[in-house]
Design a protein around this motif. Structure first.
Motif, PDB file in Angstrom:
ATOM      1  N   PHE A 327       0.300  -6.013 -28.577  1.00  0.00           N
ATOM      2  CA  PHE A 327       1.266  -6.316 -29.633  1.00  0.00           C
ATOM      3  C   PHE A 327       0.599  -6.825 -30.912  1.00  0.00           C
ATOM      4  CE2 PHE A 327       4.399  -7.122 -25.962  1.00  0.00           C
ATOM      5  CZ  PHE A 327       4.685  -5.760 -25.886  1.00  0.00           C
ATOM      6  N   GLN A 328      -0.707  -7.009 -30.857  1.00  0.00           N
ATOM      7  CA  GLN A 328      -1.434  -7.340 -32.096  1.00  0.00           C
ATOM      8  C   GLN A 328      -1.462  -6.137 -33.041  1.00  0.00           C
ATOM      9  OE1 GLN A 328      -5.295  -8.770 -30.844  1.00  0.00           O
ATOM     10  NE2 GLN A 328      -4.488 -10.723 -30.060  1.00  0.00           N
ATOM     11  N   GLU A 329      -1.170  -4.947 -32.459  1.00  0.00           N
ATOM     12  CA  GLU A 329      -1.153  -3.711 -33.249  1.00  0.00           C
ATOM     13  C   GLU A 329       0.154  -3.542 -34.043  1.00  0.00           C
ATOM     14  OE1 GLU A 329      -3.632  -1.323 -33.130  1.00  0.00           O
ATOM     15  OE2 GLU A 329      -4.869  -2.422 -31.692  1.00  0.00           O
ATOM     16  N   LEU A 330       1.171  -4.355 -33.757  1.00  0.00           N
ATOM     17  CA  LEU A 330       2.455  -4.217 -34.451  1.00  0.00           C
ATOM     18  C   LEU A 330       2.309  -4.492 -35.944  1.00  0.00           C
ATOM     19  CD1 LEU A 330       4.736  -6.121 -31.896  1.00  0.00           C
ATOM     20  CD2 LEU A 330       4.910  -3.679 -32.457  1.00  0.00           C
ATOM     21  N   LYS A 331       3.073  -3.744 -36.728  1.00  0.00           N
ATOM     22  CA  LYS A 331       3.072  -3.976 -38.182  1.00  0.00           C
ATOM     23  C   LYS A 331       3.948  -5.172 -38.547  1.00  0.00           C
ATOM     24  CE  LYS A 331       0.578  -0.307 -39.135  1.00  0.00           C
ATOM     25  NZ  LYS A 331       0.176  -0.013 -37.745  1.00  0.00           N
ATOM     26  N   ARG A 332       4.946  -5.431 -37.724  1.00  0.00           N
ATOM     27  CA  ARG A 332       5.887  -6.539 -37.956  1.00  0.00           C
ATOM     28  C   ARG A 332       6.422  -6.993 -36.597  1.00  0.00           C
ATOM     29  NH1 ARG A 332       8.098  -1.799 -38.521  1.00  0.00           N
ATOM     30  NH2 ARG A 332       7.201  -1.472 -40.590  1.00  0.00           N
ATOM     31  N   PRO A 333       6.957  -8.212 -36.506  1.00  0.00           N
ATOM     32  CA  PRO A 333       7.510  -8.677 -35.222  1.00  0.00           C
ATOM     33  C   PRO A 333       8.676  -7.797 -34.775  1.00  0.00           C
ATOM     34  CG  PRO A 333       7.259 -10.518 -36.754  1.00  0.00           C
ATOM     35  CD  PRO A 333       7.034  -9.275 -37.550  1.00  0.00           C
ATOM     36  N   LEU A 334       8.804  -7.619 -33.476  1.00  0.00           N
ATOM     37  CA  LEU A 334       9.945  -6.893 -32.933  1.00  0.00           C
ATOM     38  C   LEU A 334      11.203  -7.742 -33.048  1.00  0.00           C
ATOM     39  CD1 LEU A 334       8.296  -5.576 -29.639  1.00  0.00           C
ATOM     40  CD2 LEU A 334       8.893  -4.191 -31.628  1.00  0.00           C
ATOM     41  N   GLN A 335      12.338  -7.073 -33.203  1.00  0.00           N
ATOM     42  CA  GLN A 335      13.609  -7.796 -33.189  1.00  0.00           C
ATOM     43  C   GLN A 335      13.926  -8.292 -31.778  1.00  0.00           C
ATOM     44  OE1 GLN A 335      15.573  -8.545 -35.884  1.00  0.00           O
ATOM     45  NE2 GLN A 335      13.897  -7.688 -37.118  1.00  0.00           N
ATOM     46  N   PHE A 336      13.556  -7.478 -30.783  1.00  0.00           N
ATOM     47  CA  PHE A 336      13.856  -7.812 -29.386  1.00  0.00           C
ATOM     48  C   PHE A 336      12.702  -7.371 -28.506  1.00  0.00           C
ATOM     49  CE2 PHE A 336      15.277  -6.549 -25.162  1.00  0.00           C
ATOM     50  CZ  PHE A 336      16.025  -7.644 -24.748  1.00  0.00           C
ATOM     51  N   LEU A 337      12.338  -8.235 -27.537  1.00  0.00           N
ATOM     52  CA  LEU A 337      11.290  -7.891 -26.584  1.00  0.00           C
ATOM     53  C   LEU A 337      11.696  -8.406 -25.204  1.00  0.00           C
ATOM     54  CD1 LEU A 337       8.502  -6.755 -25.908  1.00  0.00           C
ATOM     55  CD2 LEU A 337       7.497  -8.941 -26.626  1.00  0.00           C
ATOM     56  N   GLY A 338      11.912  -7.491 -24.276  1.00  0.00           N
ATOM     57  CA  GLY A 338      12.312  -7.865 -22.921  1.00  0.00           C
ATOM     58  C   GLY A 338      11.096  -8.074 -22.031  1.00  0.00           C
ATOM     59  N   LEU A 339      10.895  -9.313 -21.595  1.00  0.00           N
ATOM     60  CA  LEU A 339       9.767  -9.666 -20.719  1.00  0.00           C
ATOM     61  C   LEU A 339      10.243 -10.389 -19.463  1.00  0.00           C
ATOM     62  CD1 LEU A 339       7.245 -11.006 -23.410  1.00  0.00           C
ATOM     63  CD2 LEU A 339       7.312  -8.728 -22.387  1.00  0.00           C
ATOM     64  N   TYR A 340      11.522 -10.193 -19.127  1.00  0.00           N
ATOM     65  CA  TYR A 340      12.090 -10.899 -17.974  1.00  0.00           C
ATOM     66  C   TYR A 340      11.388 -10.446 -16.695  1.00  0.00           C
ATOM     67  CZ  TYR A 340      15.536 -13.297 -15.133  1.00  0.00           C
ATOM     68  OH  TYR A 340      16.133 -14.156 -14.257  1.00  0.00           O
ATOM     69  N   ASP A 341      11.107 -11.401 -15.816  1.00  0.00           N
ATOM     70  CA  ASP A 341      10.412 -11.140 -14.555  1.00  0.00           C
ATOM     71  C   ASP A 341       9.055 -10.468 -14.786  1.00  0.00           C
ATOM     72  OD1 ASP A 341      10.040 -11.255 -11.821  1.00  0.00           O
ATOM     73  OD2 ASP A 341      10.987  -9.326 -11.434  1.00  0.00           O
ATOM     74  N   THR A 342       8.341 -10.935 -15.809  1.00  0.00           N
ATOM     75  CA  THR A 342       6.942 -10.542 -16.029  1.00  0.00           C
ATOM     76  C   THR A 342       6.140 -11.813 -16.302  1.00  0.00           C
ATOM     77  OG1 THR A 342       6.988 -10.350 -18.450  1.00  0.00           O
ATOM     78  CG2 THR A 342       7.731  -8.423 -17.190  1.00  0.00           C
ATOM     79  N   THR A 343       4.838 -11.699 -16.167  1.00  0.00           N
ATOM     80  CA  THR A 343       3.980 -12.849 -16.480  1.00  0.00           C
ATOM     81  C   THR A 343       3.833 -13.044 -17.981  1.00  0.00           C
ATOM     82  OG1 THR A 343       2.068 -11.366 -16.309  1.00  0.00           O
ATOM     83  CG2 THR A 343       2.669 -12.633 -14.335  1.00  0.00           C
ATOM     84  N   LEU A 344       4.142 -12.008 -18.766  1.00  0.00           N
ATOM     85  CA  LEU A 344       3.930 -12.075 -20.215  1.00  0.00           C
ATOM     86  C   LEU A 344       4.859 -13.065 -20.918  1.00  0.00           C
ATOM     87  CD1 LEU A 344       3.381  -8.314 -21.185  1.00  0.00           C
ATOM     88  CD2 LEU A 344       1.715 -10.035 -20.479  1.00  0.00           C
ATOM     89  N   CYS A 345       6.018 -13.377 -20.301  1.00  0.00           N
ATOM     90  CA  CYS A 345       6.971 -14.270 -20.980  1.00  0.00           C
ATOM     91  C   CYS A 345       6.440 -15.699 -21.084  1.00  0.00           C
ATOM     92  CB  CYS A 345       8.325 -14.252 -20.298  1.00  0.00           C
ATOM     93  SG  CYS A 345       8.349 -15.068 -18.685  1.00  0.00           S
ATOM     94  N   ASN A 346       5.375 -16.016 -20.325  1.00  0.00           N
ATOM     95  CA  ASN A 346       4.865 -17.387 -20.294  1.00  0.00           C
ATOM     96  C   ASN A 346       3.772 -17.662 -21.327  1.00  0.00           C
ATOM     97  OD1 ASN A 346       6.456 -18.253 -17.992  1.00  0.00           O
ATOM     98  ND2 ASN A 346       5.154 -16.913 -16.765  1.00  0.00           N
ATOM     99  N   VAL A 347       3.338 -16.642 -22.046  1.00  0.00           N
ATOM    100  CA  VAL A 347       2.246 -16.864 -23.013  1.00  0.00           C
ATOM    101  C   VAL A 347       2.763 -17.612 -24.234  1.00  0.00           C
ATOM    102  CG1 VAL A 347       1.028 -14.806 -22.210  1.00  0.00           C
ATOM    103  CG2 VAL A 347       2.578 -14.642 -24.187  1.00  0.00           C
ATOM    104  N   THR A 348       1.852 -18.074 -25.076  1.00  0.00           N
ATOM    105  CA  THR A 348       2.223 -18.937 -26.204  1.00  0.00           C
ATOM    106  C   THR A 348       2.795 -18.163 -27.384  1.00  0.00           C
ATOM    107  OG1 THR A 348       0.453 -20.456 -25.564  1.00  0.00           O
ATOM    108  CG2 THR A 348       1.380 -20.731 -27.777  1.00  0.00           C
ATOM    109  N   HIS A 349       2.095 -17.132 -27.836  1.00  0.00           N
ATOM    110  CA  HIS A 349       2.491 -16.428 -29.056  1.00  0.00           C
ATOM    111  C   HIS A 349       3.036 -15.036 -28.709  1.00  0.00           C
ATOM    112  CE1 HIS A 349       0.387 -19.636 -31.077  1.00  0.00           C
ATOM    113  NE2 HIS A 349      -0.756 -19.309 -30.497  1.00  0.00           N
ATOM    114  N   ILE A 350       4.338 -14.844 -28.956  1.00  0.00           N
ATOM    115  CA  ILE A 350       5.003 -13.570 -28.660  1.00  0.00           C
ATOM    116  C   ILE A 350       5.611 -13.033 -29.961  1.00  0.00           C
ATOM    117  CG2 ILE A 350       6.784 -12.428 -27.286  1.00  0.00           C
ATOM    118  CD1 ILE A 350       6.537 -14.678 -25.239  1.00  0.00           C
TER     119      ILE A 350
END
Length: 784
Positions: A327-350
């Motif tokens: 997601f460092q490749e994104l040009k702008r933040p996403l409006q919505f990102l579904g990370l339910y029941d994944t380990t990714l939801c616990n990171v600091t910067h989303i």
């Protein structure tokens, strides 16, 4: 004053729509041939009103048990010359083939059918009639719509009443003649839950102009066919569709996608592992993405930045600081990102404005919001996490949390798991900690969905959660707008002989609270529902078990309350063997003071009814009441109530006293001795709403002891609780009656002395209406 959470009023349009739907025959319609509902000839309604009528009608059918559905409702919209429908949302098994046939002349633009399992392939014929105008179509969860009833082909006219009675539609022969050919304007299509026997590729082939496609839970035999929309598709939902390298390669060709959902229900069911390479390809190739959902996938460790290398500072949504490498490749933040029941939801910067997950309250609420309508299995888990937050921590977004749980309970009235977790969450979200922030309107919404759950499910957990949630409300005040309904539901809970002990205890407590401090017409109505018989049945069962617990005591207390100034309920008590149970309880539980107080309070109510007193005038009952005059149970309460019962009986005079033993004079002497032993400053476990039954005993000479008891009662109450009872006594004309006591020669000197002191207390109160005893009144129940 600032508005409380959830206090926004309904629009005039909404109020008018609901009124019309509840009063169709008085507003828009008349009763036609064979009681058929017909639209008045002078009614012409535009699409804005018709759409609102139909969609609100469906909501009322599913959420309001008092709303009566109309068999021919959809026929009102059969003629597009008088009614115009454009956007219709129908859900659940309530919707039938004939309902769609009724509106098939309409030029529908949107038709959303959700979980309509009573629909058969007859409804596909109705869909064809909308093909020239339909832009958006949802058939989510309509599992039987591609199957014929009785094997009849689509081309035949299946307009038979017998088949209408089949509910839900049973799967039989697969419909092979339906095609989306001619649906040239269709842009948005949801086929979630399409049966495996239906080939999605063949079905979708005629649709060249789709911009949004939902194939949730659909088994795809191949994926290449999706590329036919690669230059048009803006939204693609493949929830619970098995991912593969081939499918991912197809997806990344759809460069115009703005919303992509490749999530799963759970990591446990996923064989596909989401790698850094795949996520990077999605982000790099789909440059227009504003919404992405990868919930429920196993994430390989190489997707996240090591903790020690994460950007410093507060959590950021800037892509360059993302803790997820792709997601460092994104040009702008996403409006919505579904990370339910994944380990990714616990990171600091989303890098997203709205994220679903389980890390914190915000992510959990986002998950409930995103998944409630079409993914109750995920919403159920998220609500369970909200329950833990409200129970263990603190819910900081109370209004949003309540509204989301209410919406989930309304949307999935027939989903047991949602009802269990939702009702449990409501218990904690409506407790004292949050109460001051909630509006009357919001709390009423909670009550309605709780009652819906109680109505739909007899299962122990739902019933217990719902009853406990009702205990968070001021009773009866906050429940009065649903008074009849809540009483009926509670009595239904208490019907089974072998009911869960905890539910029984809570339900009896609620019943007792509901009949305390309400008008007599409410009590009479509840009595006619079988309230008295139900309470006596509970008492009978406890006697059989030789158990005197809270259920036993609450049941007698409830009977005390419901018989207050309601002769019909007193009659019911006698008719249902109430006096026999009273005697059995006295014998079985001689030392239960609270029980004795409640029983004697109830019998005081019975004794106030002149027509019923002869049934109490037996040697057995008089002896029991006379013996209880010596009771020291619960202070003076049992003795006081026993004396009250006898005072009303004595008031009928010596002519009705036909027994030789015990003698009337000896009982009156015992009553006088008991009254003189009481401390007039005693604090009371009693609550009088009216003095009328006491006041009628004052201006008489036929039973001076009854007059003495009544005067003592007034003297005690105005002495200990002047601010409450002096105004009541003055208002009900008690002063003039006390003056008559002073005038009567038959009145005892002690009675006259107390009468004078009562009048002085009231006079003093009028001059200085301040509480002088610094005491607090104890309200344990209704006046007996």
């Amino acid at each position: 004053m600032a508005a409380k959470a959830g206090d926004n009023p309904d629009s005039l349009m909404t109020l008018a729509t609901i009124f019309c739907l509840r009063n169709l025959r008085k507003t828009m319609c008349y009763q036609g041939f064979k009681n058929k509902l017909c639209l008045r000839s002078d009614i012409f309604l535009p699409s804005e009103i018709c759409d609102k009528l139909v969609n609100t009608y469906m909501e009322l059918v599913h959420t309001d048990s008092n709303f009566e559905p109309e068999e021919s409702f959809f026929q009102l919209f059969s003629d597009p010359c008088s009614t115009r429908l454009t956007r219709v949302q129908l859900r659940e098994d309530f919707v039938r083939d004939r309902d769609l046939e009724a509106i098939q002349k309409q030029d529908l633009i949107e038709l959303h059918l959700t979980y309509c399992n009573s629909l058969s392939s007859r409804s596909l014929k109705s869909l064809i009639s909308f093909r020239e105008t339909l832009v958006s179509l949802c058939l989510f969860g309509c599992n039987h719509i591609f199957y014929r009833k009785g094997g009849a082909p689509l081309a035949c006219n299946e307009d038979t009443e017998d088949e209408e009675e089949e509910s839900p539609a049973s799967r039989q022969a697969l419909e092979t003649d339906f095609s989306f050919q001619g649906f040239n304007r269709l842009r948005l299509l949801n086929l979630g839950g399409l049966p495996d026997e239906v080939d999605a590729e063949t079905l979708l082939k005629p649709l060249k102009s789709l911009t949004s496609l939902d194939l949730s839970n659909v088994q795809l035999l191949g994926t290449a066919f999706l590329t036919q929309w690669k230059d048009r598709l803006a939204s693609l939902v493949l929830y619970n569709v098995d991912l593969s390298e081939e499918l991912v390669s197809t997806i990344v060709e759809m460069v115009h996608l703005r919303h992509l959902d490749i999530s799963r229900e759970s990591r446990r069911t996923s064989k596909f592992k989401m790698s850094r390479k795949i996520l990077t390809a999605i982000v790099q190739r789909l440059v227009n993405l504003v919404s992405l959902d990868v919930s429920g996938h196993i994430m390989l460790d190489n997707c996240t930045v090591p903790h020690i290398e994460e950007a410093m500072g507060r959590p950021s949504i800037e892509p360059c600081k993302s803790s997820i490498y792709p997601f460092q490749e994104l040009k702008r933040p996403l409006q919505f990102l579904g990370l339910y029941d994944t380990t990714l939801c616990n990171v600091t910067h989303i890098p997203a404005y709205k994220v679903t997950g389980s890390k914190n309250e915000e992510q959990v609420l986002n998950a409930i919001e995103a998944y409630t309508e079409f993914r109750p299995e995920l919403a159920h888990r998220a609500i369970n996490q909200l329950f833990d937050i409200a129970r263990i921590q603190h819910c900081s977004q109370l209004l949003r949390a309540l509204q989301l749980v209410i919406a989930a309970l309304k949307c999935h009235k027939y989903d047991k798991s949602i009802q269990v977790t939702g009702s449990a969450a409501l218990f904690y979200l409506t407790n004292t900690e949050y109460r001051s922030d909630q509006s009357v309107r919001l709390r009423r919404e909670v009550i309605q969905v709780v009652l819906n759950g109680m109505e739909q499910y007899q299962e122990v957990t739902v019933q217990r959660n719902c009853c406990l949630t009702l205990c968070n409300f001021s009773i009866p005040e906050e429940l009065e707008f649903q008074y009849s309904r809540v009483n009926q539901l509670l009595l239904k809970i208490l019907e089974p002989a072998q009911q869960d002990e905890s539910i029984q205890r809570i339900a009896v407590h609620l019943c007792n609270a509901l009949v305390c401090q309400v008008d007599n017409h409410h009590k009479e109505a509840v009595g006619k529902m079988g309230f008295v018989k139900t309470m006596l049945n509970l008492i009978q069962k406890k006697l059989q078990d030789r158990t005197c617990d809270q259920v036993m005591e609450f049941s007698w207390s409830a009977l005390w309350n419901i018989t207050d100034e309601t002769p019909d309920n007193c009659q019911m008590f006698l008719n249902c063997r109430g006096m026999s149970l009273f005697l059995e309880c006295l014998q079985e539980f001689p030392d239960k003071q609270e029980l004795h107080r409640n029983m004697l309070g109830l019998l005081g109510n019975v004794a106030e009814v002149k027509a019923l007193r002869p049934q109490l005038l037996t040697p057995q009952f008089i002896t029991v009441f006379s013996n209880l005059l010596d009771s020291k149970a619960d202070g003076i309460e049992v003795s006081y109530n026993a004396c009250g019962v006898l005072s009303h009986i004595m008031f009928d005079g010596p002519d009705v006293w036909s027994m030789e033993d015990p003698r009337r004079d000896s009982v009156m002497d015992k009553m006088m001795d008991a009254i003189q032993s009481w401390d007039v400053s005693s604090r009371r476990n009693i609550n009088y709403r009216s003095f009328e039954p006491i006041l009628r005993l004052l201006p008489q000479s036929i039973a001076p002891v009854s007059q003495h008891w009544a005067t003592w009662a007034l003297y005690n109450l105005v002495s200990v609780y002047p601010s409450k009872y002096c105004p009541l006594l003055i208002k009900e004309g008690g002063i003039s009656l006390l003056e008559k006591v002073l005038e009567l020669e038959s009145s005892h000197p002690e009675t006259k002395d107390m009468a004078s002191k009562v009048m002085e207390a009231c006079e003093t109160f009028k001059e200085d209406p301040m509480e002088t005893n610094n005491g607090q009144e104890v309200n344990f129940g209704q006046r007996g």
